[in-house]
Write a protein that holds these residues in place. Structure first.
Motif, short mmCIF file in Angstrom:
data_model
loop_
_atom_site.label_atom_id
_atom_site.label_comp_id
_atom_site.label_asym_id
_atom_site.label_seq_id
_atom_site.Cartn_x
_atom_site.Cartn_y
_atom_site.Cartn_z
N GLY A 118 63.67 65.95 74.46
CA GLY A 118 64.77 65.35 74.40
C GLY A 118 65.56 65.03 72.89
N THR A 119 64.62 64.58 72.07
CA THR A 119 64.90 64.53 70.63
C THR A 119 65.56 65.83 70.15
OG1 THR A 119 63.41 62.71 70.41
CG2 THR A 119 64.40 63.88 68.39
N SER B 19 60.51 59.25 73.02
CA SER B 19 60.09 58.24 74.19
C SER B 19 58.52 57.95 74.00
CB SER B 19 60.60 58.62 75.50
OG SER B 19 60.17 60.13 75.92
N GLY C 179 60.23 64.68 71.04
CA GLY C 179 60.04 65.87 71.61
C GLY C 179 61.07 66.23 72.30
N LEU D 218 67.42 56.77 84.32
CA LEU D 218 66.58 56.62 83.58
C LEU D 218 66.03 55.09 83.16
CD1 LEU D 218 66.78 59.26 80.50
CD2 LEU D 218 65.00 59.04 82.31
N GLU E 66 62.39 54.72 81.54
CA GLU E 66 62.30 54.32 79.94
C GLU E 66 62.33 52.94 79.94
OE1 GLU E 66 64.90 57.16 77.86
OE2 GLU E 66 63.68 58.65 78.37
#
Ligand code: AMP
Length: 193
Positions: free
Chosen positions: A109-110, A10, A107, A68, A72
Motif C-alpha cells: 500500500g505504501t 499498516s 508494504g 477499511l 484498519e
C-alpha cells in the motif's frame, strides 16, 4: 509547506527503529506546525506517526475509505477524520490536502501510494515534493533498482531526481522544503486523468 502527507505501513515492521522513526517524524511535523495528512488508521506505523504528532500538539487529518474503517480501525483522536467512498477517493483527497509527501517504511500500500504521487508529478497532475525516510536502509535496494531502471532507459533522470531521500526526519523535511518543484513535464495532465 503547511502540510505533509505520510504514507506508511499498516504493520509495525520487524525492527523497533521503524516505529521510532514514525514517532520522530510525527513530532517533527507538529513542532513545525505542519498538518499531518495520513490514512486515518490506528494500526502499525500509521497509528504511530499520528499518535506522536497529536501528543506533540499537532494537527492531524486522517482519510479512510469506508471499506477499511473496520479493518484498519479508524483513529478516534484526530483533528479531523474523513471517511470516503473508495481507495481512489482517499488517495486523491490525501494528495489535494498536502503540500508534500513522505514514504516511511511500509508494504504494498505504501509503495503504491508514493509511486502514484511520484507519477502525478511526472505527468504534471501536481508539482509537489516527495521523499523517502530511508530508516535503517529499508529503501536501499529499491533505490538500486530505480537507478538501474534509469540506466536501462525506462526512467528519465529528471523523474528519478524528483524523489528526495534521507535517514533523518528533520533533514528530510528540510530537503522537501528546498526541493525544486519547477519541473515541467512534456505532457501536462489534469487531475482525475
Ligand atoms: P501497507 O503499506 O500495505 O501496510 O498499507 C499502507 C496503507 O496503504 C493502508 O492504509 C492500506 O489500506 C493502503 N493500501 C493498500 N493497498 C492500497 C491500494 N491499492 N491503494 C491505496 N491504498 C492502499
Amino acid at each position: 509547506m503547511n502540510s505533509v502527507c505520510v504514507f506508511t505501513g499498516s504493520s509495525n515492521g520487524s525492527k523497533v527503529i521503524y516505529r521510532e522513526a514514525a514517532q520522530s517524524l510525527g513530532r517533527e511535523a507538529a513542532q513545525r506546525n505542519m498538518t499531518l495528512v495520513y490514512g486515518g488508521a490506528t494500526v502499525g506505523l500509521m497509528g504511530a506517526v499520528a499518535d506522536a504528532a497529536l501528543d506533540a500538539g499537532g494537527s492531524v487529518i486522517g482519510i479512510l475509505p469506508e471499506a477499511l474503517a473496520e479493518l484498519e480501525i479508524a483513529h478516534t483522536r484526530l483533528s479531523e477524520l474523513r471517511i470516503v467512498d473508495s481507495m481512489h477517493t482517499r488517495k486523491m483527497a490525501m494528495a489535494e490536502a498536502s503540500d508534500a509527501f513522505i514514504a516511511l517504511p511500509g508494504g504494498l500500500g505504501t509503495l503504491e501510494e508514493i509511486f502514484e504521487v511520484w507519477t502525478w508529478t511526472q505527468l504534471g497532475v501536481h508539482a509537489k515534493p516527495l521523499g523517502f525516510l530511508n530508516v535503517g536502509g529499508y529503501y536501499d535496494s529499491l533505490f538500486t533498482f530505480l537507478d538501474q531502471a534509469v540506466q536501462s532507459g525506462f526512467i528519465r533522470p529528471a523523474h528519478r531526481e524528483l524523489a528526495q531521500s534521507h535517514t533523518d526526519p528533520s533533514a528530510l523535511l528540510d530537503l522537501l522544503k528546498a526541493a525544486d518543484v519547477s519541473y515541467k513535464p512534456k505532457l501536462a495532465v489534469s487531475p482525475g486523468y
